[in-house]
Design a protein around this motif. Structure first.
Motif, PDB file in Angstrom:
ATOM      1  N   ASP A  46       0.830  -1.214   0.000  1.00 25.96           N
ATOM      2  CA  ASP A  46       0.000   0.000   0.000  1.00 25.96           C
ATOM      3  C   ASP A  46       0.862   1.261   0.000  1.00 25.96           C
ATOM      4  O   ASP A  46       0.582   2.218  -0.737  1.00 25.96           O
ATOM      5  CB  ASP A  46      -0.914   0.017   1.224  1.00 25.96           C
ATOM      6  N   ARG A  47       1.897   1.273   0.818  1.00 26.81           N
ATOM      7  CA  ARG A  47       2.746   2.464   0.917  1.00 26.81           C
ATOM      8  C   ARG A  47       3.520   2.699  -0.375  1.00 26.81           C
ATOM      9  O   ARG A  47       3.686   3.850  -0.813  1.00 26.81           O
ATOM     10  CB  ARG A  47       3.722   2.317   2.094  1.00 26.81           C
ATOM     11  N   GLU A  50       1.119   4.196  -2.845  1.00 23.65           N
ATOM     12  CA  GLU A  50       0.904   5.625  -2.618  1.00 23.65           C
ATOM     13  C   GLU A  50       2.056   6.446  -3.194  1.00 23.65           C
ATOM     14  O   GLU A  50       1.842   7.497  -3.817  1.00 23.65           O
ATOM     15  CB  GLU A  50       0.770   5.888  -1.116  1.00 23.65           C
TER      16      GLU A  50
END
Length: 211
Positions: A46-47, A50
Motif C-alpha cells: 500500500d505504501r 501511494e
C-alpha cells in the motif's frame, strides 16, 4: 550469513528506494511483495502504491489472498497442514491467468483484481479492470519460486526465532511451511530486494548475496 552484506534502511527509505526503481521501468510492471503475515507485506505494498501514484504511475493493488483455492481444496489435508498451506492454498494458475499473464508481453491488459472470498468461500463478483500502463502490486506469502511471472520482487524476511515470536498462537502450526520455503526457495536471496525485517523499524537490505 557469512559473506553477506546488509545495508541498514528505515521503512520510509525502503519505500522510496523500491518505488524509484519500479517507477523507472517502462509500461506495465508486475511487482510481488512477499512475506510471512507478521511482516505485513500488504502494508508495504500500500505504501509503495501511494508513493508510485505521487511519482505519476497508475497503480493496481492485488492481494494473493483473494486468489486462494476453495476450502474443499485448501483443507483437503486438514485445516492445519503446513504442506497444504505451502502447496495447496494459493491458486497460482488463476493468479497467472487473471492478473500476471494479461499484463505480460502481448497480454490483453484486462485484469481481474479479486477472484475468491475465503470468508464466504464463494467467487467474488469483481469487474475486470483495464490497465494499459502502470504498476500492479501483489502482496502475499510464499509467492516466490512458483514460476509466477513478474518483473520485480521484494521479500520481507524474518529469522526463524522472530517468526515464531511474531506469528499468532493460532498460526504456529504453519511454521514448518515457512521453514520449508526458506530452505527450498531462499526468498531473501531470490528477491530483487531482500529485506531483513526482524525489527520493523530497523530494516536491512541485502546488497551482496553469496555466490
Amino acid at each position: 550469513m557469512a559473506g553477506v552484506r546488509f545495508r541498514p534502511l528505515s521503512p520510509p527509505a525502503l519505500i522510496d528506494e523500491v518505488s524509484t526503481q519500479v517507477a523507472a521501468r517502462p509500461e506495465i510492471t508486475r511487482v510481488i511483495i512477499d512475506g510471512a503475515p507478521p511482516t505485513r507485506p500488504d502494508v508495504l505494498a500500500d505504501r509503495i502504491g501511494e508513493r508510485l501514484r505521487v511519482l505519476g504511475r497508475p497503480v493496481l493493488r492485488v492481494s494473493a489472498a483473494d486468489f486462494r483455492r476453495a476450502a474443499s481444496l485448501r483443507f483437503e489435508r486438514g485445516r492445519t497442514d503446513p504442506d497444504a498451506r505451502y502447496d495447496d492454498w494459493l491458486d497460482g494458475g488463476a493468479l497467472r491467468r487473471e492478473v500476471l499473464d494479461p499484463l505480460g508481453p502481448n497480454g490483453s491488459r484486462r485484469v481481474l483484481p479479486r477472484l475468491w472470498n475465503t470468508d464466504t468461500d464463494r467467487a467474488v463478483r469483481a469487474e475486470y479492470v483495464d490497465l494499459p500502463q502502470g504498476v500492479v502490486l501483489i502482496d502475499g506469502e510464499l509467492l516466490l519460486g512458483r514460476g509466477l511471472p513478474h518483473d520485480y520482487s521484494v521479500h520481507l524476511w524474518l529469522s526463524a526465532p522472530a517468526l515464531a515470536r511474531k506469528l499468532p498462537e493460532s498460526e504456529q502450526w504453519a511454521l514448518p511451511a515457512f521453514a520449508r520455503y526458506d530452505a527450498e526457495v531462499r526468498p531473501l536471496y531470490m528477491a530483487d530486494t531482500g529485506v531483513r525485517a526482524d525489527d520493523p523499524l530497523r530494516l536491512a537490505v541485502l546488497d551482496d548475496a553469496p555466490v
